[in-house]
Design a protein around this motif. Structure first.
Motif, PDB file in Angstrom:
ATOM      1  N   GLU A  84      27.022   6.935 -61.304  1.00  0.00           N
ATOM      2  CA  GLU A  84      27.404   6.589 -62.674  1.00  0.00           C
ATOM      3  C   GLU A  84      26.266   6.945 -63.622  1.00  0.00           C
ATOM      4  N   GLY A  85      26.615   7.517 -64.756  1.00  0.00           N
ATOM      5  CA  GLY A  85      25.639   7.774 -65.799  1.00  0.00           C
ATOM      6  C   GLY A  85      25.746   6.726 -66.883  1.00  0.00           C
ATOM      7  N   PHE A  86      24.644   6.458 -67.594  1.00  0.00           N
ATOM      8  CA  PHE A  86      24.667   5.438 -68.646  1.00  0.00           C
ATOM      9  C   PHE A  86      23.640   5.776 -69.716  1.00  0.00           C
ATOM     10  N   PHE A  87      23.794   5.142 -70.889  1.00  0.00           N
ATOM     11  CA  PHE A  87      22.805   5.262 -71.955  1.00  0.00           C
ATOM     12  C   PHE A  87      22.723   3.950 -72.715  1.00  0.00           C
ATOM     13  N   ASN A  88      21.593   3.729 -73.415  1.00  0.00           N
ATOM     14  CA  ASN A  88      21.370   2.552 -74.259  1.00  0.00           C
ATOM     15  C   ASN A  88      20.625   2.965 -75.518  1.00  0.00           C
ATOM     16  N   LEU A  89      21.119   2.538 -76.668  1.00  0.00           N
ATOM     17  CA  LEU A  89      20.442   2.721 -77.950  1.00  0.00           C
ATOM     18  C   LEU A  89      20.421   1.357 -78.631  1.00  0.00           C
ATOM     19  N   ARG A 116      13.890  -0.794 -79.618  1.00  0.00           N
ATOM     20  CA  ARG A 116      13.961  -1.523 -78.357  1.00  0.00           C
ATOM     21  C   ARG A 116      14.430  -0.656 -77.180  1.00  0.00           C
ATOM     22  N   GLN A 117      15.408   0.210 -77.445  1.00  0.00           N
ATOM     23  CA  GLN A 117      15.889   1.070 -76.370  1.00  0.00           C
ATOM     24  C   GLN A 117      16.396   2.394 -76.927  1.00  0.00           C
ATOM     25  N   ALA A 118      16.054   3.469 -76.253  1.00  0.00           N
ATOM     26  CA  ALA A 118      16.638   4.789 -76.490  1.00  0.00           C
ATOM     27  C   ALA A 118      16.501   5.536 -75.175  1.00  0.00           C
ATOM     28  N   ASN A 119      17.493   5.366 -74.298  1.00  0.00           N
ATOM     29  CA  ASN A 119      17.339   5.880 -72.947  1.00  0.00           C
ATOM     30  C   ASN A 119      18.668   6.278 -72.331  1.00  0.00           C
ATOM     31  N   LEU A 120      18.594   6.958 -71.222  1.00  0.00           N
ATOM     32  CA  LEU A 120      19.762   7.271 -70.411  1.00  0.00           C
ATOM     33  C   LEU A 120      19.331   7.298 -68.963  1.00  0.00           C
ATOM     34  N   GLY A 121      20.321   7.229 -68.045  1.00  0.00           N
ATOM     35  CA  GLY A 121      19.947   7.183 -66.651  1.00  0.00           C
ATOM     36  C   GLY A 121      21.113   7.330 -65.715  1.00  0.00           C
ATOM     37  N   LEU A 122      20.824   7.144 -64.439  1.00  0.00           N
ATOM     38  CA  LEU A 122      21.798   7.230 -63.364  1.00  0.00           C
ATOM     39  C   LEU A 122      21.680   5.988 -62.499  1.00  0.00           C
ATOM     40  N   GLY A 124      23.604   3.861 -58.851  1.00  0.00           N
ATOM     41  CA  GLY A 124      24.516   3.868 -57.716  1.00  0.00           C
ATOM     42  C   GLY A 124      24.146   2.741 -56.782  1.00  0.00           C
ATOM     43  N   ASP A 125      24.629   2.821 -55.537  1.00  0.00           N
ATOM     44  CA  ASP A 125      24.305   1.779 -54.556  1.00  0.00           C
ATOM     45  C   ASP A 125      22.814   1.726 -54.253  1.00  0.00           C
ATOM     46  N   TRP A 126      22.105   2.792 -54.559  1.00  0.00           N
ATOM     47  CA  TRP A 126      20.676   2.894 -54.278  1.00  0.00           C
ATOM     48  C   TRP A 126      19.806   2.292 -55.380  1.00  0.00           C
ATOM     49  N   GLY A 127      20.419   1.821 -56.473  1.00  0.00           N
ATOM     50  CA  GLY A 127      19.672   1.282 -57.598  1.00  0.00           C
ATOM     51  C   GLY A 127      19.907   2.110 -58.844  1.00  0.00           C
ATOM     52  N   SER A 128      18.939   2.142 -59.743  1.00  0.00           N
ATOM     53  CA  SER A 128      19.081   2.904 -60.987  1.00  0.00           C
ATOM     54  C   SER A 128      17.749   3.534 -61.373  1.00  0.00           C
ATOM     55  N   VAL A 129      17.836   4.644 -62.084  1.00  0.00           N
ATOM     56  CA  VAL A 129      16.673   5.294 -62.672  1.00  0.00           C
ATOM     57  C   VAL A 129      16.965   5.500 -64.147  1.00  0.00           C
ATOM     58  N   THR A 130      16.045   5.052 -65.010  1.00  0.00           N
ATOM     59  CA  THR A 130      16.221   5.129 -66.458  1.00  0.00           C
ATOM     60  C   THR A 130      15.098   5.947 -67.064  1.00  0.00           C
ATOM     61  N   PHE A 131      15.462   6.840 -68.006  1.00  0.00           N
ATOM     62  CA  PHE A 131      14.503   7.719 -68.662  1.00  0.00           C
ATOM     63  C   PHE A 131      14.517   7.468 -70.164  1.00  0.00           C
ATOM     64  N   GLY A 132      13.322   7.296 -70.758  1.00  0.00           N
ATOM     65  CA  GLY A 132      13.232   7.124 -72.202  1.00  0.00           C
ATOM     66  C   GLY A 132      12.574   5.816 -72.582  1.00  0.00           C
ATOM     67  N   ARG A 133      12.749   5.427 -73.833  1.00  0.00           N
ATOM     68  CA  ARG A 133      12.158   4.171 -74.327  1.00  0.00           C
ATOM     69  C   ARG A 133      12.991   3.009 -73.802  1.00  0.00           C
ATOM     70  N   GLN A 134      12.296   1.985 -73.257  1.00  0.00           N
ATOM     71  CA  GLN A 134      13.032   0.932 -72.564  1.00  0.00           C
ATOM     72  C   GLN A 134      12.186  -0.327 -72.389  1.00  0.00           C
ATOM     73  N   TYR A 135      12.871  -1.407 -71.999  1.00  0.00           N
ATOM     74  CA  TYR A 135      12.200  -2.657 -71.656  1.00  0.00           C
ATOM     75  C   TYR A 135      11.409  -2.466 -70.351  1.00  0.00           C
ATOM     76  N   GLY A 136      10.211  -3.037 -70.319  1.00  0.00           N
ATOM     77  CA  GLY A 136       9.424  -2.979 -69.101  1.00  0.00           C
ATOM     78  C   GLY A 136       9.898  -4.003 -68.090  1.00  0.00           C
ATOM     79  N   PRO A 137       9.650  -3.763 -66.805  1.00  0.00           N
ATOM     80  CA  PRO A 137      10.108  -4.686 -65.759  1.00  0.00           C
ATOM     81  C   PRO A 137       9.308  -5.972 -65.668  1.00  0.00           C
ATOM     82  N   ALA A 138       8.080  -5.982 -66.203  1.00  0.00           N
ATOM     83  CA  ALA A 138       7.227  -7.160 -66.051  1.00  0.00           C
ATOM     84  C   ALA A 138       7.793  -8.359 -66.808  1.00  0.00           C
TER      85      ALA A 138
END
Length: 378
Positions: A84-89, A116-122, A124-138
């Protein structure tokens, strides 16, 4: 007047046919996309018994007492084979004046439209990868264990943000990292996230974009939470200087939340170390918060919290804070909130030990703050 010659009729038929073909061709494409608009609108009044060293009181309209005011767009599409592909603005603005909220990005880099967000990613069952400006995991790791869930007013959201601002937001030639915005939002970032059983985690890296160096201007951040009979959280992130690759910010945290009937007891510890680009130590702030949520009615949740924030290198930069609040959910998307904070600020208290959005209300004094407002989500 246009004469309806055989040629004009044929042209009309061709144009209509082309339009119908375009319309039918676009329908399957649109059906594969899921795009939505969302947001939060939040505003209220804030009273401060002491707003400056002279002890004068102040009443003002404040944006975002409970949660930040945002307008966002998000979407996803099925790419087949479980992918699945996704984006956030997501933009951040102030309800009281309609202006953009501003930014903690490095001086001279401008105010981003989608702060706060300007990103897109992929994903699946393996998790997700997001590219761009985004919230940090910490920061995301600690939302369930921070005593007030990092609410926009009267929480350690500000000890978090202000301790990761000054050491990276300077002009060129000073302490600076162009990928960091208050240790919460990161530009040019790549993040992997996954949930394995009861553990949710994320790892983020922002490459520095500097010739000849894999360290300068970079960010490395990680956060994880465990959700079981109790909730546990942990995080760590390092923000490096643009020119020297020094660790200008090192930030870590631990947290726990224990549900017990209608109560949830929470404790959260954060530590932030700031250095100059030369490696000289500037501050070492411990921020400790404890609290309890009480869902005393299906529509009401009361919270009592205590925060003790102190810079170990500057002993008079110290605040002690008591917060009492109640959130009344008129419905799932509408909340009326009332919250009060008593802030005891030492003689050299700074924003690094503040739980108040605007900073320490009155340095060297004890101040009472009361904030009441309404929060809409859509």
């Amino acid at each position: 007047m246009l004469q309806h010659t055989p040629v004009s009729r044929r042209l009309k038929r061709k144009n209509i046919s082309a339009a119908l073909l375009l319309l039918t061709a676009s329908v399957p494409v649109m059906a594969e996309n899921n795009v939505s608009i969302y947001g939060i609108i939040d505003a209220g009044l804030l009273y401060q018994s002491k707003a400056d060293p002279t002890g004068q009181s102040k009443t003002s309209m404040e944006t975002s007492g409970l949660r930040q005011t945002v307008l966002g767009f998000k979407g996803d599409r099925d790419l087949g084979k479980g992918l699945e592909g996704f984006f956030n603005l997501e933009a951040h603005f102030d309800t009281n004046n309609g202006k953009f909220h501003g930014t903690g990005d490095a001086d001279g880099t401008g105010t981003p439209f989608f702060r706060r967000q300007a990103n897109l990613g992929l994903r699946g069952d393996w998790g997700s990868v997001t590219f761009g400006r985004q919230y940090g995991p910490a920061l995301l790791a600690h939302i369930a264990t921070e005593p007030r869930a990092f609410k926009e007013q009267f929480s350690n959201l500000y000890a978090w943000a202000y301790n990761q601002y000054a050491a990276t937001a300077g002009a060129p030639g000073t302490e600076r990292n162009t990928n960091n915005d208050v240790g919460i939002f990161f530009s040019n970032a790549i993040q992997y996230r996954n949930t394995v059983g009861p553990v949710n985690f994320g790892v983020l890296w922002s490459p520095g974009g500097k010739a000849g160096s894999m360290d300068k201007n970079t960010v490395l951040a990680a956060g994880a939470s465990y959700t079981g009979p109790v909730i546990l959280s942990a995080s760590y992130q390092v923000i490096k200087d643009e020119a020297t690759a020094n660790d200008n910010v090192k930030h870590g945290g631990l947290g726990i939340a224990v549900p017990f009937g209608d109560f949830t007891f929470k404790a959260n510890y954060l530590n932030a170390k700031n250095q100059l680009s030369t490696g000289a130590n500037v501050s070492n702030v411990n921020a400790m918060g404890v609290g309890v949520d009480w869902k005393w009615h299906p529509q009401n949740t009361a919270t009592l919290a205590y925060y003790d924030n102190k810079d170990k290198r500057n002993s008079k930069d110290h605040t002690r804070n008591i917060v009492l609040s109640n959130d009344f959910a008129l419905r799932a998307d509408t909340t009326i909130y009332v919250q009060m904070a008593i802030v005891d600020a030492d003689s050299a208290a700074t924003i690094k030990t503040s739980i108040v959005a605007a900073g320490v209300p009155s340095v060297g004094n004890t101040a009472t703050l009361v904030n009441a407002g309404i929060n809409f989500t859509f």
